[in-house]
Scaffold this motif. Structure first.
Motif, PDB file in Angstrom:
ATOM      1  N   PRO A  88      11.079   4.354  -0.476  1.00 18.77           N
ATOM      2  CA  PRO A  88      10.509   3.006  -0.382  1.00 18.77           C
ATOM      3  C   PRO A  88       9.998   2.650   1.011  1.00 18.77           C
ATOM      4  O   PRO A  88       9.108   1.814   1.151  1.00 18.77           O
ATOM      5  CB  PRO A  88      11.689   2.112  -0.785  1.00 18.77           C
ATOM      6  CG  PRO A  88      12.491   2.959  -1.712  1.00 18.77           C
ATOM      7  CD  PRO A  88      12.401   4.344  -1.152  1.00 18.77           C
ATOM      8  N   GLU A  89      10.539   3.314   2.041  1.00 16.79           N
ATOM      9  CA  GLU A  89      10.108   3.016   3.416  1.00 16.79           C
ATOM     10  C   GLU A  89       8.660   3.429   3.683  1.00 16.79           C
ATOM     11  O   GLU A  89       8.057   2.997   4.670  1.00 16.79           O
ATOM     12  CB  GLU A  89      11.026   3.712   4.428  1.00 16.79           C
ATOM     13  CG  GLU A  89      12.393   3.071   4.593  1.00 16.79           C
ATOM     14  CD  GLU A  89      13.358   3.460   3.503  1.00 16.79           C
ATOM     15  OE1 GLU A  89      12.993   4.297   2.636  1.00 16.79           O
ATOM     16  OE2 GLU A  89      14.491   2.930   3.501  1.00 16.79           O
ATOM     17  N   THR A  90       8.088   4.269   2.824  1.00 16.12           N
ATOM     18  CA  THR A  90       6.697   4.695   3.027  1.00 16.12           C
ATOM     19  C   THR A  90       5.702   3.602   2.664  1.00 16.12           C
ATOM     20  O   THR A  90       4.522   3.687   3.019  1.00 16.12           O
ATOM     21  CB  THR A  90       6.391   5.948   2.187  1.00 16.12           C
ATOM     22  OG1 THR A  90       6.525   5.635   0.790  1.00 16.12           O
ATOM     23  CG2 THR A  90       7.327   7.094   2.543  1.00 16.12           C
ATOM     24  N   LEU A  91       6.148   2.577   1.961  1.00 12.84           N
ATOM     25  CA  LEU A  91       5.256   1.493   1.539  1.00 12.84           C
ATOM     26  C   LEU A  91       4.955   0.555   2.706  1.00 12.84           C
ATOM     27  O   LEU A  91       5.817   0.290   3.540  1.00 12.84           O
ATOM     28  CB  LEU A  91       5.884   0.713   0.393  1.00 12.84           C
ATOM     29  CG  LEU A  91       6.171   1.509  -0.881  1.00 12.84           C
ATOM     30  CD1 LEU A  91       6.889   0.642  -1.898  1.00 12.84           C
ATOM     31  CD2 LEU A  91       4.892   2.074  -1.478  1.00 12.84           C
ATOM     32  N   ILE A 130      -2.051  14.773  -7.167  1.00 13.07           N
ATOM     33  CA  ILE A 130      -1.315  16.009  -6.883  1.00 13.07           C
ATOM     34  C   ILE A 130      -0.603  15.960  -5.535  1.00 13.07           C
ATOM     35  O   ILE A 130       0.596  16.216  -5.437  1.00 13.07           O
ATOM     36  CB  ILE A 130      -2.261  17.230  -6.925  1.00 13.07           C
ATOM     37  CG1 ILE A 130      -2.927  17.343  -8.304  1.00 13.07           C
ATOM     38  CG2 ILE A 130      -1.479  18.506  -6.610  1.00 13.07           C
ATOM     39  CD1 ILE A 130      -1.961  17.558  -9.438  1.00 13.07           C
ATOM     40  N   THR A 131      -1.320  15.616  -4.464  1.00 10.40           N
ATOM     41  CA  THR A 131      -0.736  15.661  -3.123  1.00 10.40           C
ATOM     42  C   THR A 131      -0.387  14.281  -2.559  1.00 10.40           C
ATOM     43  O   THR A 131       0.446  14.164  -1.664  1.00 10.40           O
ATOM     44  CB  THR A 131      -1.690  16.365  -2.142  1.00 10.40           C
ATOM     45  OG1 THR A 131      -2.934  15.639  -2.103  1.00 10.40           O
ATOM     46  CG2 THR A 131      -1.949  17.796  -2.592  1.00 10.40           C
ATOM     47  N   LYS A 132      -1.031  13.251  -3.077  1.00  9.07           N
ATOM     48  CA  LYS A 132      -0.742  11.890  -2.639  1.00  9.07           C
ATOM     49  C   LYS A 132      -1.084  10.928  -3.777  1.00  9.07           C
ATOM     50  O   LYS A 132      -1.821  11.281  -4.707  1.00  9.07           O
ATOM     51  CB  LYS A 132      -1.533  11.537  -1.381  1.00  9.07           C
ATOM     52  CG  LYS A 132      -3.039  11.566  -1.564  1.00  9.07           C
ATOM     53  CD  LYS A 132      -3.761  11.218  -0.260  1.00  9.07           C
ATOM     54  CE  LYS A 132      -5.272  11.226  -0.457  1.00  9.07           C
ATOM     55  NZ  LYS A 132      -5.980  10.874   0.789  1.00  9.07           N
ATOM     56  N   PRO A 133      -0.549   9.708  -3.738  1.00 12.80           N
ATOM     57  CA  PRO A 133      -0.789   8.768  -4.840  1.00 12.80           C
ATOM     58  C   PRO A 133      -2.268   8.464  -5.053  1.00 12.80           C
ATOM     59  O   PRO A 133      -2.996   8.161  -4.103  1.00 12.80           O
ATOM     60  CB  PRO A 133      -0.036   7.511  -4.392  1.00 12.80           C
ATOM     61  CG  PRO A 133       0.997   8.001  -3.441  1.00 12.80           C
ATOM     62  CD  PRO A 133       0.364   9.159  -2.723  1.00 12.80           C
ATOM     63  N   LYS A 134      -2.695   8.564  -6.288  1.00  7.54           N
ATOM     64  CA  LYS A 134      -4.073   8.223  -6.634  1.00  7.54           C
ATOM     65  C   LYS A 134      -4.271   6.711  -6.663  1.00  7.54           C
ATOM     66  O   LYS A 134      -5.374   6.208  -6.433  1.00  7.54           O
ATOM     67  CB  LYS A 134      -4.419   8.836  -7.998  1.00  7.54           C
ATOM     68  CG  LYS A 134      -5.829   8.560  -8.482  1.00  7.54           C
ATOM     69  CD  LYS A 134      -6.183   9.439  -9.681  1.00  7.54           C
ATOM     70  CE  LYS A 134      -5.336   9.131 -10.892  1.00  7.54           C
ATOM     71  NZ  LYS A 134      -5.776   9.897 -12.086  1.00  7.54           N
ATOM     72  N   ILE A 189       0.836  -1.199   0.000  1.00  6.72           N
ATOM     73  CA  ILE A 189       0.000   0.000   0.000  1.00  6.72           C
ATOM     74  C   ILE A 189       0.877   1.257   0.000  1.00  6.72           C
ATOM     75  O   ILE A 189       1.846   1.353   0.765  1.00  6.72           O
ATOM     76  CB  ILE A 189      -0.926   0.038   1.238  1.00  6.72           C
ATOM     77  CG1 ILE A 189      -1.781  -1.240   1.295  1.00  6.72           C
ATOM     78  CG2 ILE A 189      -1.806   1.280   1.215  1.00  6.72           C
ATOM     79  CD1 ILE A 189      -2.698  -1.424   0.114  1.00  6.72           C
ATOM     80  N   SER A 190       0.514   2.202  -0.860  1.00  9.04           N
ATOM     81  CA  SER A 190       1.228   3.478  -0.949  1.00  9.04           C
ATOM     82  C   SER A 190       0.256   4.606  -0.618  1.00  9.04           C
ATOM     83  O   SER A 190      -0.638   4.907  -1.413  1.00  9.04           O
ATOM     84  CB  SER A 190       1.808   3.665  -2.356  1.00  9.04           C
ATOM     85  OG  SER A 190       2.416   4.922  -2.497  1.00  9.04           O
ATOM     86  N   LYS A 191       0.443   5.257   0.533  1.00  9.91           N
ATOM     87  CA  LYS A 191      -0.477   6.309   0.969  1.00  9.91           C
ATOM     88  C   LYS A 191       0.087   7.709   0.786  1.00  9.91           C
ATOM     89  O   LYS A 191      -0.658   8.691   0.860  1.00  9.91           O
ATOM     90  CB  LYS A 191      -0.851   6.097   2.442  1.00  9.91           C
ATOM     91  CG  LYS A 191      -1.698   4.854   2.681  1.00  9.91           C
ATOM     92  CD  LYS A 191      -2.085   4.762   4.148  1.00  9.91           C
ATOM     93  CE  LYS A 191      -2.968   3.547   4.399  1.00  9.91           C
ATOM     94  NZ  LYS A 191      -3.343   3.442   5.844  1.00  9.91           N
ATOM     95  N   LYS A 192       1.407   7.807   0.601  1.00  3.51           N
ATOM     96  CA  LYS A 192       2.013   9.126   0.431  1.00  3.51           C
ATOM     97  C   LYS A 192       3.274   9.008  -0.418  1.00  3.51           C
ATOM     98  O   LYS A 192       3.887   7.942  -0.502  1.00  3.51           O
ATOM     99  CB  LYS A 192       2.346   9.745   1.785  1.00  3.51           C
ATOM    100  CG  LYS A 192       3.324   8.930   2.631  1.00  3.51           C
ATOM    101  CD  LYS A 192       3.544   9.587   3.987  1.00  3.51           C
ATOM    102  CE  LYS A 192       4.500   8.762   4.847  1.00  3.51           C
ATOM    103  NZ  LYS A 192       4.727   9.403   6.169  1.00  3.51           N
ATOM    104  N   LEU A 212       5.932   6.781  -9.547  1.00  6.75           N
ATOM    105  CA  LEU A 212       4.711   6.628  -8.755  1.00  6.75           C
ATOM    106  C   LEU A 212       5.010   6.659  -7.261  1.00  6.75           C
ATOM    107  O   LEU A 212       4.219   7.164  -6.465  1.00  6.75           O
ATOM    108  CB  LEU A 212       4.022   5.318  -9.133  1.00  6.75           C
ATOM    109  CG  LEU A 212       2.660   5.007  -8.509  1.00  6.75           C
ATOM    110  CD1 LEU A 212       1.655   6.107  -8.839  1.00  6.75           C
ATOM    111  CD2 LEU A 212       2.137   3.667  -8.996  1.00  6.75           C
ATOM    112  N   LEU A 213       6.152   6.148  -6.868  1.00 11.15           N
ATOM    113  CA  LEU A 213       6.550   6.125  -5.463  1.00 11.15           C
ATOM    114  C   LEU A 213       6.883   7.524  -4.949  1.00 11.15           C
ATOM    115  O   LEU A 213       6.401   7.939  -3.890  1.00 11.15           O
ATOM    116  CB  LEU A 213       7.771   5.212  -5.283  1.00 11.15           C
ATOM    117  CG  LEU A 213       8.465   5.238  -3.919  1.00 11.15           C
ATOM    118  CD1 LEU A 213       7.591   4.593  -2.858  1.00 11.15           C
ATOM    119  CD2 LEU A 213       9.823   4.533  -4.002  1.00 11.15           C
TER     120      LEU A 213
END
Length: 323
Positions: free
Chosen positions: A12-15, A60-64, A5-8, A46-47
């Motif tokens: 790579p640590e954000t995943l 724009i502000t976070k991954p769609k 899951i990618s929320k922001k 995308l990351l």
């Protein structure tokens, strides 16, 4: 199912690896049990959300797109009521970068127009390495480079995912292929069977006496003047990847050179194509093209795989195994 899951936007640590519900199925979609996926430059965009212009498509502000991953290979688990081409149990592969991404997961629901039957002579891991990188190489060489039998083609950055496919596809079209690689990657080019190899650690492209019909800059690190110097009078330079500065130089300086001369400089972005997936299946089954796999990581190590890919030293494709 398990999914990355990618929320922001970020590193790579954000995943996160999470347990979520399986996707629902629309009437024209296929539910695929994903066996393998692979990493491409688009996954990095995308990351991180860079270059920023990409956020117009990705959010724009976070991954769609909540679940990243574009390439995949797997087995059809269920089909929508309007799907006629595929059956439960079919082995398929595809590029979902144009239809919602989502392949870093155990299951994905995808339009039947984004996938094709998997090459029968490839494993799932090998097949997952094909879609985006091989389609990029094919479209750059065939559509932008307008390759022809006997033409001289130079592939800069030939040892990466796109480059290893570009060498083989150019050979399949009957071209005389020169690969530009570093010393550590000379053996890969030899194994593929290109006609000539240039070690850029030892040889300066600006000093070459040979001229080329097509130059594919998979990792175009030379100046526009260098590429112009080694292009034939009607030659074409196709910028596929590399630094942003190289892209902008091709876009602006290259366009200026193209406007006032016969030598052409073009930027290129791959477009997902079911027709091209079918064509690639045919030439792969004919033994003309085979993916080169650098390394493989399990789904729980996607972050580690992305870090390795970002270092830029992978030879061939980095694959994610899921089932």
């Amino acid at each position: 199912m398990k999914a990355i899951i990618s929320k922001k936007y970020g590193s790579p640590e954000t995943l996160e690896l999470k347990e979520i519900a399986r996707p629902g199925l629309k009437e024209n979609e296929v539910l695929v049990k994903v066996h393998a996926a692979s990493i491409n430059y688009g996954n990095i965009v995308l990351l991180r959300g860079k270059p920023y212009v990409a956020r117009l498509a990705f959010g724009i502000t976070k991954p769609k797109f909540l679940i990243p991953g574009g390439d995949m290979a797997g087995i059809v688990e269920a089909i929508g009521e309007k799907v006629t081409e595929f059956r439960i149990g079919d082995e398929v592969y595809g590029d979902l970068s144009g239809s919602g991404w989502g392949t870093f997961a155990e299951y994905v629901a995808v339009s039947d127009q984004a996938i094709a039957h998997k090459p029968s002579n490839l494993s799932f891991e090998e097949a997952a390495a094909v879609p985006m990188a091989a389609t990029t190489a094919l479209q750059a060489i065939r559509d932008k480079g307008r390759i022809g039998t006997g033409q001289k083609v130079l592939i800069q950055g030939a040892s990466g995912g796109v480059g290893t496919f570009a060498m083989q596809i150019a050979k399949a079209y009957g071209a005389e292929v020169t690969a530009v690689v570093s010393t550590r990657n000379v053996e890969i080019a030899k194994d593929i069977g290109v006609d000539h190899i240039i070690d850029y650690k030892k040889d300066n492209l600006a000093n070459l006496n040979q001229l080329y019909d097509v130059i594919v800059g998979v990792n175009g690190s030379q100046t526009i003047s260098t590429y112009k110097h080694i292009l034939k009078p009607n030659g074409i330079f196709v910028h596929v990847g590399g630094s942003s500065s190289q892209m902008y130089k091709t876009m602006f300086i290259g366009s200026w050179v193209s406007l006032f001369g016969k030598k052409k400089f073009v930027n290129f972005m791959q477009k997902p194509s079911k027709k091209d997936l079918v064509f690639l299946k045919e030439i792969i089954e004919a033994g003309k093209v085979k993916p080169v796999i650098d390394s493989s990581y399990p789904l729980c190590e996607v972050s580690k795989a992305l870090k390795y890919f970002e270092e830029g030293h992978s030879r061939g494709k980095v694959v994610i195994t899921i089932h």
